[in-house]
Design an enzyme around this catalytic site. Sequence first.
Site, short mmCIF file in Angstrom:
data_model
loop_
_atom_site.label_atom_id
_atom_site.label_comp_id
_atom_site.label_asym_id
_atom_site.label_seq_id
_atom_site.Cartn_x
_atom_site.Cartn_y
_atom_site.Cartn_z
N ILE A 1 2.56 5.05 0.94
CA ILE A 1 3.27 5.57 2.11
C ILE A 1 2.26 6.05 3.15
O ILE A 1 1.32 6.77 2.85
CB ILE A 1 4.18 6.75 1.69
CG1 ILE A 1 5.23 6.28 0.69
CG2 ILE A 1 4.87 7.36 2.92
CD1 ILE A 1 5.96 7.44 0.01
N ASP B 1 6.76 -6.47 4.42
CA ASP B 1 6.00 -5.22 4.25
C ASP B 1 6.24 -4.61 2.87
O ASP B 1 6.11 -3.40 2.68
CB ASP B 1 6.34 -4.22 5.35
CG ASP B 1 7.74 -3.63 5.24
OD1 ASP B 1 8.58 -4.22 4.51
OD2 ASP B 1 8.00 -2.58 5.87
N GLY C 1 0.84 -1.19 0.00
CA GLY C 1 0.00 0.00 0.00
C GLY C 1 0.87 1.24 0.00
O GLY C 1 2.09 1.16 0.18
#
Length: 221
Positions: free
Chosen positions: A21, A93, A19
């Site tokens: 920042i 991540d 996704g």
Amino acid sequence: MDNHTLETAHPPKFIAVEGPIGVGKSSLAKKLAASFSCDLALEKADENPFLEHFYTHTNQSALPVQLHFLTERAKQWNELSQNELFSTGVVADFMLEKDRLFAKLTLTDEEYKLYDQMYQSLAIQTTKADLVVYLQAPVNTLQSRIRKRGIKHEKNISGEYLQKLSNAYTEFFHHYDSGPLLIVNASDINPVDNDEDYEQLLKHICSTRAGRHYLNPLPIL
């Protein structure tokens, strides 16, 4: 979801959280890795020596910042590809594919040609995540969370850049078909700070094995 439920639910072995920042990727990845007692792989954005200058002088620093990210992400992804089959599981991540997404957004045509040559020269493993969790949120939410975490160089990120980045992510995942995908509305659902939202997310993660799925709040009647 208690430990017994997690043990019997068998979460995907390789989960990637993605996704734009400020959406909460790293925080969620850390929480998932703890819940599933598996390894955690975080991209090392704070180790990029060009990043702070990039946010204030984008045109000058776009190419070096992107090439540094490419080499580091490729190295990390290769390590994940080699090790994840022998581990207790991995939560990352980032996805390697995000690198091209950022490069297309920030580089000129000539710079992108050089970037692509370097990309092709790297022996990058092609292992795909067993599940991608894509976090979405509007720009005002991203800006609020960026301000809250207080990273110095991020204060210069413009709303215009965040909008372009969000649009690029939306376009990328609209066409994503490389594996199971869970799209999470991370504006009205906050799995990082809200326990009920997190429990709901865990159930979806443990039950998603194929296709495209959505996690959105129910409308208030």
